[in-house]
Design an enzyme around this catalytic site. Structure first.
Site, mmCIF file in Angstrom:
data_model
loop_
_atom_site.group_PDB
_atom_site.id
_atom_site.type_symbol
_atom_site.label_atom_id
_atom_site.label_comp_id
_atom_site.label_asym_id
_atom_site.label_seq_id
_atom_site.Cartn_x
_atom_site.Cartn_y
_atom_site.Cartn_z
ATOM 1 N N LYS A 157 0.903 -1.186 -0.052
ATOM 2 C CA LYS A 157 -0.355 0.022 0.056
ATOM 3 C C LYS A 157 0.985 1.213 -0.037
ATOM 4 O O LYS A 157 2.077 0.980 0.503
ATOM 5 C CB LYS A 157 -1.004 -0.003 1.315
ATOM 6 C CG LYS A 157 -1.952 -1.152 1.140
ATOM 7 C CD LYS A 157 -3.103 -0.804 2.233
ATOM 8 C CE LYS A 157 -3.733 -2.129 2.263
ATOM 9 N NZ LYS A 157 -4.661 -2.142 3.439
ATOM 10 N N HIS A 195 1.864 6.840 2.913
ATOM 11 C CA HIS A 195 1.370 8.343 2.927
ATOM 12 C C HIS A 195 1.463 9.500 3.914
ATOM 13 O O HIS A 195 2.589 9.052 4.406
ATOM 14 C CB HIS A 195 -0.426 7.931 2.956
ATOM 15 C CG HIS A 195 -0.820 7.462 4.142
ATOM 16 N ND1 HIS A 195 -0.714 8.044 5.566
ATOM 17 C CD2 HIS A 195 -1.471 5.993 4.418
ATOM 18 C CE1 HIS A 195 -1.265 7.087 6.379
ATOM 19 N NE2 HIS A 195 -1.676 5.864 5.760
ATOM 20 N N HIS A 209 2.381 8.197 7.534
ATOM 21 C CA HIS A 209 3.691 7.339 7.658
ATOM 22 C C HIS A 209 5.010 8.168 7.494
ATOM 23 O O HIS A 209 5.823 7.886 8.409
ATOM 24 C CB HIS A 209 3.750 6.172 6.536
ATOM 25 C CG HIS A 209 2.801 5.388 6.751
ATOM 26 N ND1 HIS A 209 1.770 4.704 5.350
ATOM 27 C CD2 HIS A 209 2.181 4.339 7.702
ATOM 28 C CE1 HIS A 209 1.059 4.061 5.749
ATOM 29 N NE2 HIS A 209 1.073 3.930 7.061
HETATM 30 N N1 ARG Z 1 0.198 -0.018 9.761
HETATM 31 C C1 ARG Z 1 -0.681 0.778 10.387
HETATM 32 C C2 ARG Z 1 -1.287 2.016 9.331
HETATM 33 O O1 ARG Z 1 -0.302 1.925 8.479
HETATM 34 C C3 ARG Z 1 0.048 1.686 11.624
HETATM 35 C C4 ARG Z 1 0.607 0.570 12.737
HETATM 36 C C5 ARG Z 1 0.405 1.526 14.051
HETATM 37 N N2 ARG Z 1 1.088 0.518 15.013
HETATM 38 C C6 ARG Z 1 0.208 -0.359 15.640
HETATM 39 N N3 ARG Z 1 0.775 -0.984 16.599
HETATM 40 N N4 ARG Z 1 -0.910 -0.567 15.471
HETATM 41 O O2 ARG Z 1 -2.319 2.310 9.659
#
Ligand code: ARG
Length: 497
Positions: free
Chosen positions: A168, A171, A174
Site C-alpha cells: 500500500k 502516505h 507514515h
Molecule cells: N500499519 C498501520 C497503518 O498504516 C500503523 C500501525 C500502527 N501501530 C500499531 N501498533 N498498531 O495504519
C-alpha cells in the site's frame, strides 16, 4: 552521579561561587549549564524568601520567550501565605543581593524574571561546549534507572514508528510518523535511555491473501526483485480492480434474482479469505511466498530509511504476532468475561465494563471474526505482551496518526481490563494530525522514495535559479537531495504536532 569535573569547580571558584554546588533532584550542572544558574538562584532565594530549597529548585522554569528572561519563578509556587504575590515579589527583589551570575530580578505580575549576566554565561558555556564536543547538549543521566548509581543500568524505551503497510502507499501519516518517531528516538537516546526502534509493518490480514493471488495472476519475478515495493503495489491495485468488478457482478445478479453463489463461494474474495486462513494455519507454501514479499520489501525500506538517517532495531509487524499467544489472549478475555459473542463474531462491549459515557465512547470493537481469524486490534493486544517479554521495557510509545486514537484507547483499556494495569501505564500513543496539502506535484508519489525524489528535484530547481551560486556547488544533485530531505524534516518540526 559522577563528581563535578574540576573544570566546572575551578570556573565557579574564579567567579567566587561556593563549590561544590548544592545537589537537587534533576539538577545536572556538569552537563547542563543552565542548572548552574538554577542551583545558584536556589541558594540565594532560600536566604531571601525563607522557603525550602526543595520547593524553590523545581519552580525555577524556562521562559517561553527570551524577553521574559532566562529563567522565571512563579511566585505562588513557593506557597508563602499572608501576602499577595506582587507584594512578595517586590520585597524579594529589594532583598536580592549582588550576584556574579545574574542581574537583580524584575517582577512581572506574579512572576520574578531572571536575566543571566552575558559575559559570565560565555565564560561558563564555551569551555563546557569545547570540553564536551559532540556530546554537548546530551544529558545521559536522565535515562539512568537510579541517578546516583550507574550500575543499576538505564531505562529502556520502545519507540514504534513509521509502520507502513506492504503493498500500500506510504502516505503523509507514515511520513510524519517516520520523522517524529525518528526524532523522539534520538531525543530519548540523547537523554541516556536505551532505545529500541521498532517498525511494525502492516503485513498481515486477508488483503495479503489477496496479494498472493495477485502475484499468481499478474506477478513477475524480475519486477519483484527489481523493486518489490512498487511491484507489489501495482499488482495489488490490479487485483482490487478485479475484486470490485466481482462485487458489482454479485450485486447485479442478486438484484436480478439470479444465483450468485458460485462467485460468493469461489470468487476472489473467498479465495483470498481461504488463502489468508492457510497463512494463519502455517501452510508452508503460503508462508514461503509471504516471507519473500516481506523480506524483499524490508530490504528496500531499509535503503530508503537510510536516506533519512533512520534505522530500526526490529522489523516487527502484524505477521509476527504469535498465534498461540493470540489464542491464549482470546481464552483469557473470554474467561474474564471481557469479550462476548455477537452474531457469530467475538466483540468487546466496553459499555459493559466501564460505566457511562467513557465506556460507550470506546464502542464495541470486534476481536475475532466469524471464521475465527484475528484482527488488527487482536494482534496489537498480543504484540504488547510479546514486547514485554522480549524487551522488558520501562516505557513504550506508538507514533501513529490521530485517526487511530480510538484504536489505541481500546487497546490500552483491554490490556488494563485483562489485569495488566502496570503495562497500560507504561504505554502511550503519540498522535499527530495529518498535513493537508501534502499531495505532491506529480500526484503519483506513493512511496517514500518518490516523495524524497520529488523534494530533491524541487530543491534542485530552486538552486538553479541562481546560476552563479549554482556553479559553485560541488555536487549539486547530492546537495539538492540533502537539502530537500532536510526541508521536509524541518517543515514538520517547525509546527506543533
Ligand atoms: N500499519 C498501520 C497503518 O498504516 C500503523 C500501525 C500502527 N501501530 C500499531 N501498533 N498498531 O495504519
Amino acid at each position: 552521579m559522577a563528581a563535578q569535573p574540576s573544570l566546572l569547580a575551578e570556573k565557579l571558584k574564579s567567579l567566587s561561587l561556593a563549590t561544590p554546588l548544592p545537589k537537587y533532584p534533576n539538577c545536572y550542572p556538569e552537563v547542563n549549564p543552565v542548572d548552574i544558574y538554577r542551583a545558584h538562584l536556589t541558594s540565594i532565594l532560600t536566604e531571601v524568601t525563607g522557603v525550602d530549597a526543595a520547593i524553590i529548585y523545581p519552580a525555577l522554569q524556562w521562559t517561553q520567550t527570551l524577553e521574559k528572561g532566562d529563567l522565571v519563578l512563579p511566585i505562588p509556587a513557593l506557597r508563602v501565605k499572608g501576602k499577595k504575590p506582587d507584594q512578595l515579589g517586590a520585597e524579594w527583589v529589594e532583598k536580592f543581593p549582588e550576584s556574579p551570575l545574574v542581574h537583580k530580578p524584575t517582577t512581572a505580575g506574579t512572576f520574578l524574571q531572571f536575566f543571566f549576566k552575558v559575559d559570565k554565561l560565555a565564560q561558563i558555556l564555551i569551555p563546557s561546549i569545547l570540553k564536551r564536543g559532540k556530546s554537548f547538549g546530551r544529558n545521559e543521566y536522565i535515562g539512568l534507572k537510579d541517578p546516583v548509581d550507574e550500575s543499576k543500568g538505564r531505562k529502556k524505551i520502545i519507540v514504534e514508528f513509521s509502520s507502513p503497510n506492504i503493498a500500500k502507499p506510504f502516505h503523509a501519516g507514515h511520513l510524519r510518523s517516520t520523522i517524529i518517531g525518528g526524532f523522539l528516538a534520538n531525543l530519548y537516546q540523547g537523554a541516556g535511555w536505551d532505545v529500541v526502534r521498532v517498525n511494525y509493518l502492516g503485513d498481515w490480514g486477508k488483503q495479503y491473501g489477496l496479494l498472493a493471488l495477485a502475484f499468481e495472476k499478474y506477478g513477475s519475478e524480475e519486477a519483484l526483485e527489481a523493486d518489490p515495493i512498487k511491484h507489489l503495489f501495482e499488482i495489488y491495485v490490479k487485483i482490487n480492480v478485479d475484486l470490485s468488478a466481482e462485487k458489482d457482478e454479485i450485486k447485479k445478479l442478486e438484484e436480478a434474482g439470479q444465483d450468485a453463489s458460485h462467485l460468493k463461494n469461489d470468487g476472489l474474495d473467498e479465495q483470498a479469505r481461504r488463502y489468508f486462513k492457510a497463512m494463519t494455519e502455517n501452510d508452508a507454501k503460503a508462508i514461503a511466498l509471504w516471507k519473500r514479499f516481506r523480506e524483499l520489501s524490508i530490504t528496500r525500506y531499509m535503503q530508503t530509511y537510510a536516506r533519512l538517517n533512520i534505522h530500526f532495531d526490529d522489523y516487527s509487524g502484524e505477521s509476527q504476532v504469535n498465534q498461540d499467544r493470540m489464542d491464549a489472549a482470546a481464552l483469557k478475555l473470554e474467561e474474564m468475561k471481557i469479550s462476548e459473542e455477537s452474531e457469530g463474531a467475538v466483540i468487546v462491549d466496553f459499555a459493559k465494563h466501564i460505566p457511562g459515557k467513557p465506556g460507550k465512547s470506546l464502542e464495541r470493537p470486534i476481536i475475532k471474526k466469524k471464521d475465527g481469524t484475528a484482527l488488527y486490534l487482536t494482534r496489537d493486544i498480543s504484540e504488547i505482551m510479546q514486547r514485554v517479554d522480549k524487551y522488558h521495557f520501562d516505557y513504550m510509545i506508538y507514533v501513529v496518526a490521530t485517526q487511530q486514537d480510538l484504536h489505541f484507547k481500546q487497546l490500552f483499556k483491554i490490556i488494563e481490563l485483562m489485569g495488566h494495569k502496570d503495562i497500560a501505564q507504561k504505554v502511550q500513543h503519540i498522535n499527530f494530525g495529518m498535513v493537508h496539502g501534502m499531495s505532491t506535484r506529480k500526484g503519483n508519489a506513493k512511496f517514500l522514495d518518490d516523495i524524497l525524489e520529488e523534494v530533491g528535484e524541487k530543491m534542485h530547481e530552486v538552486m538553479q535559479k541562481n546560476q552563479s551560486k549554482y556553479e559553485q556547488v560541488e555536487n549539486p544533485l547530492a546537495t539538492a537531495d540533502i537539502l530537500g530531505i532536510s526541508s521536509v524534516m524541518v517543515q514538520d518540526m517547525s509546527g506543533k504536532r
